[in-house]
Design a protein around this motif. Structure first.
Motif, PDB file in Angstrom:
ATOM      1  N   PRO A 245      -2.739  70.871 122.261  1.00  0.00           N
ATOM      2  CA  PRO A 245      -3.310  70.183 123.433  1.00  0.00           C
ATOM      3  C   PRO A 245      -3.846  71.130 124.492  1.00  0.00           C
ATOM      4  O   PRO A 245      -4.754  70.770 125.256  1.00  0.00           O
ATOM      5  N   ALA A 246      -3.338  72.356 124.536  1.00  0.00           N
ATOM      6  CA  ALA A 246      -3.788  73.320 125.552  1.00  0.00           C
ATOM      7  C   ALA A 246      -5.255  73.697 125.357  1.00  0.00           C
ATOM      8  O   ALA A 246      -5.914  74.177 126.287  1.00  0.00           O
ATOM      9  N   LEU A 247      -5.797  73.490 124.175  1.00  0.00           N
ATOM     10  CA  LEU A 247      -7.190  73.844 123.924  1.00  0.00           C
ATOM     11  C   LEU A 247      -8.161  72.968 124.714  1.00  0.00           C
ATOM     12  O   LEU A 247      -9.323  73.339 124.903  1.00  0.00           O
ATOM     13  N   SER A 248      -7.707  71.813 125.165  1.00  0.00           N
ATOM     14  CA  SER A 248      -8.568  70.980 126.011  1.00  0.00           C
ATOM     15  C   SER A 248      -8.893  71.695 127.315  1.00  0.00           C
ATOM     16  O   SER A 248     -10.046  71.692 127.778  1.00  0.00           O
ATOM     17  N   ASP A 249      -7.877  72.316 127.917  1.00  0.00           N
ATOM     18  CA  ASP A 249      -8.115  73.067 129.149  1.00  0.00           C
ATOM     19  C   ASP A 249      -8.967  74.305 128.886  1.00  0.00           C
ATOM     20  O   ASP A 249      -9.833  74.673 129.709  1.00  0.00           O
ATOM     21  N   VAL A 250      -8.730  74.951 127.748  1.00  0.00           N
ATOM     22  CA  VAL A 250      -9.532  76.131 127.399  1.00  0.00           C
ATOM     23  C   VAL A 250     -11.000  75.734 127.290  1.00  0.00           C
ATOM     24  O   VAL A 250     -11.885  76.414 127.820  1.00  0.00           O
ATOM     25  N   GLN A 251     -11.257  74.617 126.608  1.00  0.00           N
ATOM     26  CA  GLN A 251     -12.636  74.161 126.451  1.00  0.00           C
ATOM     27  C   GLN A 251     -13.282  73.879 127.808  1.00  0.00           C
ATOM     28  O   GLN A 251     -14.444  74.242 128.043  1.00  0.00           O
ATOM     29  N   ALA A 252     -12.534  73.251 128.701  1.00  0.00           N
ATOM     30  CA  ALA A 252     -13.087  72.929 130.016  1.00  0.00           C
ATOM     31  C   ALA A 252     -13.471  74.198 130.774  1.00  0.00           C
ATOM     32  O   ALA A 252     -14.530  74.257 131.422  1.00  0.00           O
TER      33      ALA A 252
END
Length: 763
Positions: A169-176
């Motif tokens: 789920p942390a990849l959502s913040d990375v993408q943003a």
């Protein structure tokens, strides 16, 4: 390149440094690389080869080639060699990489001169870690590979993100963060038996991580029972499985991809996930499709907009009428066009595999979990007769496309959260809304006895609480082909839940009746309607236990049917077919087979309906063949069935033709031959649809269509509904189930409720 007078800045031209050059006078100039050998013939090649050693400009090559070659001929030859990727250029005095590195970049089509200036001139890399990897170690590895590591993330021109799981789920913040910076980024996973590298995100027109995650989640449904039980919001953590060498190999692969990107190399594989199995060294690229409806990089309103458009039927001339349907494209063409939907990482289904249990004379394929069946626990993933999507066909290609079509149909028909929804009560919506029980057709006695009923029946026959007409409900528009307007049906009846868990046991549940994928929208609409006709006719026959005429298999004179009959005979099985055609007049058939070498008959059956009686019969026999593998391994002690669905096993181990006489043809009717159906072919699918609309209008039934085609899939998928037509699940409300046998003259009076077949349909 230029042929003007040289200057100090003119580049030097020569054969690529990855090429060995051998001139064999009178034969050819041989150019050898680590990948191939190329022979260039002609006096021009022999003249130019010694001059293309990287020490001359183009102008100097033109001058020194005289008089053997004129200037125009020399320039043409150089242009041909350049277009073939055999030449490279360098700037005099510019730094160059080592010979091996120079050869590598020339082979890749990237200027070795550019790379020789150093990757630092391309900009630094920002390293991000999600998981257990050591960020400082990765930064050190980047520097050792010649990459510059950004002191602060905003300075970077490329992001390198290392994770343990691509669904973290942390990849959502990375993408943003990466999107906000306008920076491309490479994702990699290094710590496992399978090394994942790519894709690069943030490319113009390319997919984002959310597009990839959407596909990955579909292959992780086996985790759902665990996640539900443990209350997990992310993927299930599994033990690490790697060695230092595999982790090092994964790191170097990721660095190599970053290096190539910064050097300017672009290729289609950069939009794919590359997976290397470190145990077998098998490697594969898995292309990632951009989802036009993606909430992060697309238009999340596309599906809702599509739901709200009228369904327009267009002319679709039939191009194939053999096998198991009339189509606008062949199965082979469809497999070519939609083959990338198959894959274990980014496909809709992990694979299309032949059912290993099926005999050779049958074309039966499996295509992953059936999303119409909720995965509420581990047992439901393996025990149910319908746990897997499958396909059948007269040819191997037809069976493969049938399996893919069913899997795509289930995928597109699963609720994904972007569908058009209206929240209101049935009573407030008035005439716009269709009451759900007009489609469910559950009897008031079934509602009254629902607790007892649900305790003994499978989830296919689940009876929810009576629909609350005053409660706020989610509704989705469907298009009426009869009235030419939108109507509303509860969203829960139109989309599968996706197997996300038990949820509310009393919710409305969608089933697969009338769902279809096709080579065109018109093809899908026709197939969905024919399934409604088939299930309706089967319900009337099964629950009233009617004796129906035989179908004369010999009269159809079909080589495929002959092979199937021969194969079944070798297995010591009988096969026969019944005509189930109802008052709607569209040919519908049941194909049945039983064992003849023991007391248990292991009766299997399948059904088919089509305007063309030959197609209806092939469909019925093909569907029966799909069920056959489940019983072929059965033993005399009642074990050995391929599934442990209680209803199916009880039928196979206990039902006999003597005890269920409606399975046999009615001896009082002459067998049905093709000519008795009065079939008149039509050349266009639109004409078939016009006929079905008029049929439903004349019979007093509406015909509703929901276009469920997903923009990222493209293969047309629809759900077709005809309120009042029966499903073959046990749903006993008044109507056709009781009226049609009397209308056809098969019974003098309707079957009393208590005399209906107590065995619910289970296929």
């Amino acid at each position: 390149m230029t042929t003007e007078e040289p200057t100090a800045a003119d580049p030097l031209v020569g054969f690529g440094s990855h090429l060995r050059v051998d001139v064999l006078p009178g034969q050819a100039v041989y150019l050898s690389s680590s990948r191939d050998v190329l022979a260039v013939r002609g006096t021009g090649a022999e003249t130019l080869a010694p001059l293309l050693d990287g020490t001359r400009t183009v102008a100097e090559v033109v001058t020194e080639a005289r008089p053997a070659l004129g200037p125009a001929q020399t320039r043409r030859s150089l242009e041909h060699l350049d277009r073939a990727g055999l030449l490279s250029a360098s700037v005099p005095g510019a730094p160059r990489p080592g010979p091996a590195e120079h050869a590598y970049w020339d082979l890749a089509g990237v200027s070795g001169t550019t790379v020789g200036h150093g990757l630092s001139s391309c900009g630094p890399v920002a390293v991000t870690v999600c998981g257990n990897a050591d960020a400082e170690e990765i930064r050190a590895q980047c520097r050792a590979a010649g990459l510059t590591v950004a002191a602060a993330e905003p300075e970077a021109v490329l992001g390198l993100v290392v994770c343990d799981d691509y669904l973290d789920p942390a990849l959502s913040d990375v993408q943003a963060r990466q999107r906000s910076a306008g920076r491309p980024w490479l994702l990699a996973s290094l710590d496992g038996p399978d090394l994942w590298t790519g894709p690069f995100f943030g490319i113009d027109g390319g997919p984002c991580h959310s597009c990839l995650a959407h596909r990955l989640q579909a292959h992780r449904r086996g985790e759902l029972p665990i996640r539900n039980a443990l209350g997990l919001t992310g993927p299930v953590a599994v033990p690490r499985a790697s060695v230092a060498a595999s982790r090092g190999a994964g790191m170097q692969l990721a660095l190599l991809e970053a290096h190539k990107w910064l050097a300017g190399l672009r290729h289609p594989g950069q939009r794919a996930v590359h997976v290397l199995d470190t145990l077998t060294l098998e490697s594969r690229h898995h292309p990632v499709r951009r989802r036009p409806q993606c909430p992060d990089c697309g238009d999340p309103g596309l599906v809702a907009t599509q739901n709200g458009r009228p369904v327009r039927v267009e002319s679709r001339p039939k191009t194939t009428t053999g096998g198991t349907g009339h189509r606008t494209a062949s199965a082979e063409r469809m497999l070519t066009e939609y083959g990338d939907l198959v894959g274990p990482v980014t496909g809709i289904v992990p694979e299309l595999r032949r059912d290993a249990r099926a005999p050779e004379f049958l074309n039966c394929y499996l295509a992953g979990q059936n999303l119409a069946v909720p995965a509420e626990n581990l047992a439901s993933l393996t025990s149910n007769l319908r746990a897997l999507s499958g396909g059948k066909g007269v040819t191997d290609a037809q069976a493969r496309m049938s399996a893919l079509g069913e899997a795509v149909e289930r995928h597109c028909g699963t609720r994904q959260g972007d569908e058009a929804v209206v929240l209101d009560s049935f009573r407030a919506l008035g005439d716009r809304a269709v009451h759900p029980n007009d489609c469910q057709l559950i009897h008031t006695r079934q509602f009254r006895d629902r607790v007892r009923w649900n305790a003994r029946a499978s989830h296919f026959h689940h009876v929810p609480t009576p629909f609350d007409e005053d409660a706020e409900t989610a509704w989705t528009p469907v298009w009426s082909l009869v009235d030419g307007c939108h109507k509303l049906l509860p969203t829960g009846l139109l989309y599968f839940s996706g197997g996300t868990g038990p949820g509310d046991a009393d919710r409305l549940r969608a089933d697969s009746n009338g769902c279809a994928a096709g080579s065109s929208l018109e093809d899908a609409v026709l197939q969905g309607f024919l399934e409604l006709v088939e299930r309706d006719a089967v319900a009337v026959w099964w629950y009233n236990r009617l004796r129906r005429p035989a179908v004369d298999l010999d009269a159809f004179d079909d080589p495929w049917i002959a092979r199937l009959r021969t194969g079944l005979s070798a297995l010591r099985r009988d096969v026969w077919a019944l005509d189930l055609t109802s008052d709607l007049g569209i040919p519908c058939m049941a194909a049945l087979s039983r064992r003849t070498d023991g007391p248990r008959e292991d009766i299997v059956f399948g059904f088919g309906a089509h305007y063309d009686p030959r197609v209806a019969l092939r469909r019925a026999l093909g569907e029966m063949g799909q069920l056959l593998p489940a019983v072929l391994g059965a033993r005399e002690d009642g074990t050995g069935y391929a599934v442990d669905d209680p209803a199916a096993v009880a039928w196979w181990s206990g039902a006999t033709t003597a005890g269920q006489p409606y399975l046999w043809p009615d001896p009082g009717h002459a067998p049905m031959s093709p000519s008795r159906y009065g079939y008149t072919p039509r050349r266009d699918l639109a004409h078939d649809i016009d006929a079905m609309v008029e049929l439903m209008r004349g019979a007093g039934h509406d015909l509703l269509v929901l276009d469920q085609t997903r923009p990222d899939i493209g293969l047309p998928v629809v759900r077709v509904l005809a309120p009042g037509l029966r499903h073959f699940w046990a749903r006993f409300a008044p109507g056709r189930l009781f009226d049609v046998p009397v209308r056809l003259g098969l019974q003098e009076r309707p079957t009393p409720y208590d005399n209906l077949n107590p065995i619910p349909m289970f296929v």
